[in-house]
Enzyme design. Structure first.
Site, PDB file in Angstrom:
ATOM      1  CG  HIS A 195      -1.632   1.264   1.476  1.00  0.00           C
ATOM      2  ND1 HIS A 195      -2.943   1.461   1.126  1.00  0.00           N
ATOM      3  CD2 HIS A 195      -1.206   2.433   2.034  1.00  0.00           C
ATOM      4  CE1 HIS A 195      -3.294   2.697   1.454  1.00  0.00           C
ATOM      5  NE2 HIS A 195      -2.262   3.304   2.017  1.00  0.00           N
ATOM      6  CD  GLU A 196       2.265   3.606   3.791  1.00  0.00           C
ATOM      7  OE1 GLU A 196       2.635   4.685   3.293  1.00  0.00           O
ATOM      8  OE2 GLU A 196       1.236   3.489   4.481  1.00  0.00           O
ATOM      9  CG  HIS A 206       0.393   6.258  -0.770  1.00  0.00           C
ATOM     10  ND1 HIS A 206      -0.790   6.760  -1.239  1.00  0.00           N
ATOM     11  CD2 HIS A 206       0.112   5.735   0.445  1.00  0.00           C
ATOM     12  CE1 HIS A 206      -1.746   6.558  -0.334  1.00  0.00           C
ATOM     13  NE2 HIS A 206      -1.224   5.928   0.691  1.00  0.00           N
ATOM     14  CD  GLU A 221      -4.496   6.632   2.229  1.00  0.00           C
ATOM     15  OE1 GLU A 221      -4.213   5.460   2.563  1.00  0.00           O
ATOM     16  OE2 GLU A 221      -3.616   7.504   2.082  1.00  0.00           O
ATOM     17  CG  ASP A 226      -6.352   0.133   0.548  1.00  0.00           C
ATOM     18  OD1 ASP A 226      -5.214   0.133   1.052  1.00  0.00           O
ATOM     19  OD2 ASP A 226      -7.390   0.389   1.188  1.00  0.00           O
TER      20      ASP A 226
HETATM   21 ZN   LIG Z   1      -2.068   5.318   2.500  1.00  0.00          ZN
END
Ligand SMILES: [Zn+2]
EC number: 3.4.24.84
Length: 423
Positions: free
Chosen positions: A283-284, A287, A363, A367
């Site tokens: 997930h990170e 980004h 976000e 995901d």
């Molecule tokens: Zn996030």
């Protein structure tokens, strides 16, 4: 029927129209937010059962406690919000700002500073304005702390959060992640998505709120990943203590337990399995891969530039000052206040809503990125584990949530992951 009224309004001098528009907008925002708060309040009132997705991690007692707390809180916010909106309006209508400004001038002259000392007068004005808002706000915040939070026993939690968010990080100890499967897997994942990873660190031993679990930093081709030890099952201090104690409670009979006793069992191992850690990291890194960090920086730079550009134009407009009762003088401090607080307020509302929408989008995209790496299932279970200690009240009205939450609530993320788990 409306046309003559509009004509009459339009015939008013420009400064009156500006003043009216500012008041009208302020009340529009106020009513809109009150409407949203009432919707959310209805959720607090009607949701009496733990959502099934969270049955494993939240027992009905905690849920009910948090529900009643939120209900009391929302009543409080209603009254304090009404008070402050009314107070602001009364101050504007009765010329509170020019009054305080002139009063500051009198104070300065008494102390021997003439009208040419605008800075001194500005400082006195700021001091008095701060004093005034502290005094009028004090009863509300005292009531909040000593009545509402006391009643629900939430005082300490606030202190713990402040400690965890602002003080504990000062003492963070970074150590390189030891060689092993996890490190290898992280390196493989970084390589697969071309993330220029140079080092992986663990932050050791801290009691922290769980909203940050992993992050990356560094410029260009020299990036580091940092994992909090609370994220790692094999690393968590809590688990170490558990093993040293020689685990007095047997963790075996889990199958026979109801979800509620499981949720209460404090002695269960904390942290995530390796696959789950990788999912969180996925997930990170999502980004990063999707350029979210860069986009946020560009947006905030453009915004500051635009604001100062507009400010430079507007500060010369005498009508703006006249709208707030400053006919003869145009003090810079007052100009700053009028422009940033009142004139920009529609722009700020729109901007902050767009940023909220964007941040939520980011976000969900991150995901979805983790899901594309095949980690939907692991992310799902990791999110549940990581949020179990700071869930608060987990259900929200969709419109309230859309307006206020820059991060999607856990349930919405779980639902999105679940939808994607199927395809
Ligand atoms: Zn996030």
């Amino acid at each position: 029927m409306w046309a003559p009224l509009l004509d009459a309004l339009w015939a008013l001098p420009l400064e009156k129209r500006i003043f009216g528009a500012v008041l009208l907008f302020s009340w529009t925002v106020y009513l809109w937010e009150t409407f949203l708060a009432q919707r959310q309040r209805r959720v607090y009132r009607n949701t009496t059962h733990v959502p099934k997705e969270l049955g494993q991690i939240m027992d009905s007692e905690t849920f009910e406690k948090s529900r009643l707390y939120q209900l009391d809180k929302s009543t409080f916010s209603f009254w304090s919000g009404l008070y402050s909106e009314t107070e602001g309006t009364v101050i504007l209508l009765f010329g509170g700002i020019p009054y305080l400004w002139n009063f500051s001038g009198v104070v300065c002259r008494r102390a021997g500073f003439g009208p040419e000392y605008e800075i001194t007068q500005s400082l006195v004005f700021l001091f008095l304005a701060t004093l005034f808002s502290a005094l009028t706000g004090l009863p509300w915040s005292l009531y909040n702390t000593f009545v509402i939070e006391e009643k629900h026993g939430f005082n300490q939690q606030v202190l713990v959060t402040i400690y965890a968010d602002y003080i504990a990080p000062l003492f963070d100890k970074f150590i390189p992640l030891p060689e092993g499967t996890l490190k290898e897997e992280i390196e493989v994942m970084a390589k697969n998505i071309d993330f220029p990873l140079t080092k992986v660190y663990v932050v050791e031993g801290s009691k922290r709120s769980s909203h940050s679990n992993a992050y990356f930093y560094g410029f260009f081709k020299n990036k580091r990943i940092v994992l909090f030890d609370t994220l790692l099952e094999e690393y968590s201090v809590l688990n170490k203590e558990l093993t040293e104690e020689g685990s007095s409670e047997s963790p075996k009979s889990e199958e026979g337990e109801s979800p509620e006793t499981k949720a209460k069992g404090r002695n269960k191992k904390q942290g995530c399995k390796n696959e789950e850690v990788l999912a969180v990291l996925g997930h990170e890194l999502g980004h990063w891969k999707l350029g979210h960090t860069v986009k946020n920086i560009v947006i905030s730079q453009m915004n500051s530039f635009l604001c100062f550009f507009l400010f430079a134009i507007l500060i010369g407009q005498k009508e703006l000052f006249a709208a707030f009762g400053f006919y003869d003088t145009q003090p810079t401090l007052i100009g700053l206040m009028i422009i940033f607080q009142f004139i920009f307020s529609p722009y700020n509302e729109v901007l902050s809503f767009c940023l909220t929408v964007l941040s939520r989008r980011f976000e969900f995209q991150a995901d979805a990125f983790a899901k594309k790496l095949g980690k939907a299932k692991d992310l799902y279970s990791a999110l549940i584990k990581l949020n179990k200690d700071n869930l608060g009240f987990p259900v929200s009205d969709w419109l309230f949530s859309m307006w206020h939450y820059s991060h999607p609530p856990l349930l919405e993320r779980l639902q999105a992951l679940q939808d994607s788990k199927q395809d």
